[in-house]
Design an enzyme around this catalytic site. Structure first.
Site, PDB file in Angstrom:
ATOM      1  N   SER A   1       0.813  -1.210   0.000  1.00  0.00           N
ATOM      2  CA  SER A   1       0.000   0.000   0.000  1.00  0.00           C
ATOM      3  C   SER A   1       0.852   1.267   0.000  1.00  0.00           C
ATOM      4  CB  SER A   1      -0.950  -0.048   1.190  1.00  0.00           C
ATOM      5  OG  SER A   1      -1.898   0.981   1.148  1.00  0.00           O
TER       6      SER A   1
ATOM      7  N   ASP B   1      -1.018   1.253  -4.063  1.00  0.00           N
ATOM      8  CA  ASP B   1      -1.916   0.260  -4.657  1.00  0.00           C
ATOM      9  C   ASP B   1      -3.261   0.860  -5.050  1.00  0.00           C
ATOM     10  OD1 ASP B   1      -2.845   0.615  -2.058  1.00  0.00           O
ATOM     11  OD2 ASP B   1      -3.441  -1.479  -1.816  1.00  0.00           O
TER      12      ASP B   1
ATOM     13  N   ASP C   1      -5.747   2.157  -3.537  1.00  0.00           N
ATOM     14  CA  ASP C   1      -7.003   2.012  -2.797  1.00  0.00           C
ATOM     15  C   ASP C   1      -7.284   3.248  -1.950  1.00  0.00           C
ATOM     16  OD1 ASP C   1      -5.123   1.628  -0.788  1.00  0.00           O
ATOM     17  OD2 ASP C   1      -6.071  -0.171   0.025  1.00  0.00           O
TER      18      ASP C   1
END
Length: 455
Positions: A101, A243, A245
């Site tokens: 992440s 990533d 998100d």
């Protein structure tokens, strides 16, 4: 307490905490656990971000999955939410993401989605963990039962981009936008997605080299994006993390618009249109007190989950709510996605800016933000050391004293990070100087406890 899975899967420094052998066993264990009671072949999708270690871990995971009888559809470099979406759309049994992440490139991680696109339950993670840590050779297959690597999932990545574009509410047009891909997974999809709209855009930080993911860019480092927006006269800037998100915004003046503010803007529109289920947004304990006041003034509620998008999602599912997220930019639009999706959040906000004709600064100006300070204190020694410090009477007493001094106009939140070797100190107060002083004092208390043998 879990030894492998944290609040967001397995995470650690590549080839130190998370190496190829561990990834191989995780693949074997995941295939074994998720193939139980299933007739026929079990199929996994697998995606990764741009870290130098992602190829290594992908190869090990695929080998483990296939050796335990599962077949794998590789998606290549894709955002985490793309794996969740494609797992459901393609009818796969599970999806695996290789990513750490927002963390620096030396970290990597493994997280797993079930067939419905949600992160695995704690129970299933524990079962996988038991297999991985048992120290015994795991079950493998022979002959025709060995899994195979299927054709790559490029067509499904296109379907994911189509889905995101279809989530726009009305036309997105006549805007000038900068998009920061954090040298991460959004580099695969951002160009194709934002070219669908009638906007002028510039994409920056989209040349990954394996070690520059999140490096002074993306949603954790907004300075370059902010300067680019102001210097170029852009309407807004969009920042993803490694990533994709997460999504944070920069307004036309270069000011950061966090997840609270994005949820406030979107929630008010959804409430007015009768689309905000339960007239409720699910946030976390980190959300600013000003966001709560704005919600009350506009006729909806804010419920607070523990930090972590998994906790937010659990509360959303239990309560039947369709909008939730974190101040850090994990935003969940449950009518359109099963997990936080930075690009989806960007599309939603672009739709509102385009349809209202208002500047981003205008849209967020009605949402008050109380002064808030967040400090990170590095802690070596793993979760055990963090937990010992958190249980210290000295820390508890200092927190209570700080809360009494702040009164009703402020608050203190101290918590161990679930993904990093840190204890996070957050203080809100009526004045920034008071918040800064209180946060620094509490950070000093934690630092004083680090080298004490007995707490």
């Amino acid at each position: 307490m879990a030894k492998l899975f944290g609040t967001d899967g397995i995470r650690g420094i590549a080839n130190k905490d998370l190496n190829a052998l561990l990834a191989f066993r995780v693949g074997q264990a995941a295939a074994t656990v998720l193939s139980k009671d299933k007739e026929g072949q079990t199929i996994f999708t697998i995606g990764k971000d741009t870290r130098i270690s992602s190829d290594m871990l992908e190869a090990a995971l695929i080998a483990g999955l296939c050796s335990a009888g599962a077949s794998v559809m590789p998606l290549g470099v894709v955002p985490t939410p793309a794996v969740a979406y494609i797992t459901v759309a393609s009818g796969a049994d599970a999806g695996i993401v290789i990513s750490a992440s927002h963390n620096p490139f030396e970290y990597n991680g493994i997280k797993i989605f079930n067939s419905k696109g949600f992160k695995l339950s704690d129970e299933l993670e524990e079962q996988i963990e038991e297999y991985v840590l048992c120290g015994e050779q795991l079950p493998d297959k022979r002959f025709e039962e060995i899994g195979r690597v299927m054709e790559d999932g490029s067509k499904w990545v296109e379907a994911y981009i189509d889905h995101l574009a279809g989530c726009a509410e009305g036309e997105i047009r006549d805007l000038k936008v900068v998009i920061d891909c954090a040298n991460g997974a959004a580099c695969r999809t951002a160009q194709q997605l934002f070219s669908r709209f009638q906007i002028e855009y510039e994409i920056i930080k989209d040349h990954p080299n394996g070690i520059n993911i999140n490096d002074c860019c993306g949603s954790t480092h907004m300075d370059i994006l902010s300067r680019t927006v102001v210097a170029g006269g852009y309407d807004m800037g969009i920042a993803f993390d490694g990533d994709a998100d997460r999504c944070l915004i920069v307004d036309e003046n270069g000011n950061t618009v966090d997840g609270d503010l994005i949820m406030g803007v979107c929630g008010r529109v959804m409430k007015a249109q009768g689309r905000l289920k339960g007239d409720t947004i699910v946030a976390t304990v980190m959300s600013n007190l000003g966001f709560h006041k704005f919600a009350r003034d506009n006729g909806f509620k804010v419920l607070c989950a523990a930090v972590g998008d998994k906790n937010v999602l659990d509360m959303m599912l239990k309560g039947g709510y369709n909008l939730g997220g974190e101040q850090s930019g994990h935003l969940i639009f449950l009518d359109d996605a099963t997990t936080g999706d930075g690009q989806l959040a960007a599309v939603k906000l672009l739709s509102i800016v385009s349809s209202t004709g208002k500047k981003v600064s205008e849209l967020v100006s009605e949402i008050p933000q109380y002064p808030q300070v967040l400090l990170n204190v590095p802690i070596e020694g793993g979760n055990e050391k963090k937990n010992l410090i958190m249980k210290s009477d000295k820390l508890k007493n200092d927190i209570e004293s700080a809360e009494r001094a702040l009164g009703e106009s402020g608050r203190v939140l101290i918590r161990p990070s679930g993904t990093e070797a840190l204890i996070r100190v957050m203080v809100e107060a009526s004045e920034m100087t008071l918040a800064e002083l209180t946060a620094q004092n509490l950070s000093n208390t934690i630092k004083s406890l680090i080298n004490i043998a007995n707490y």
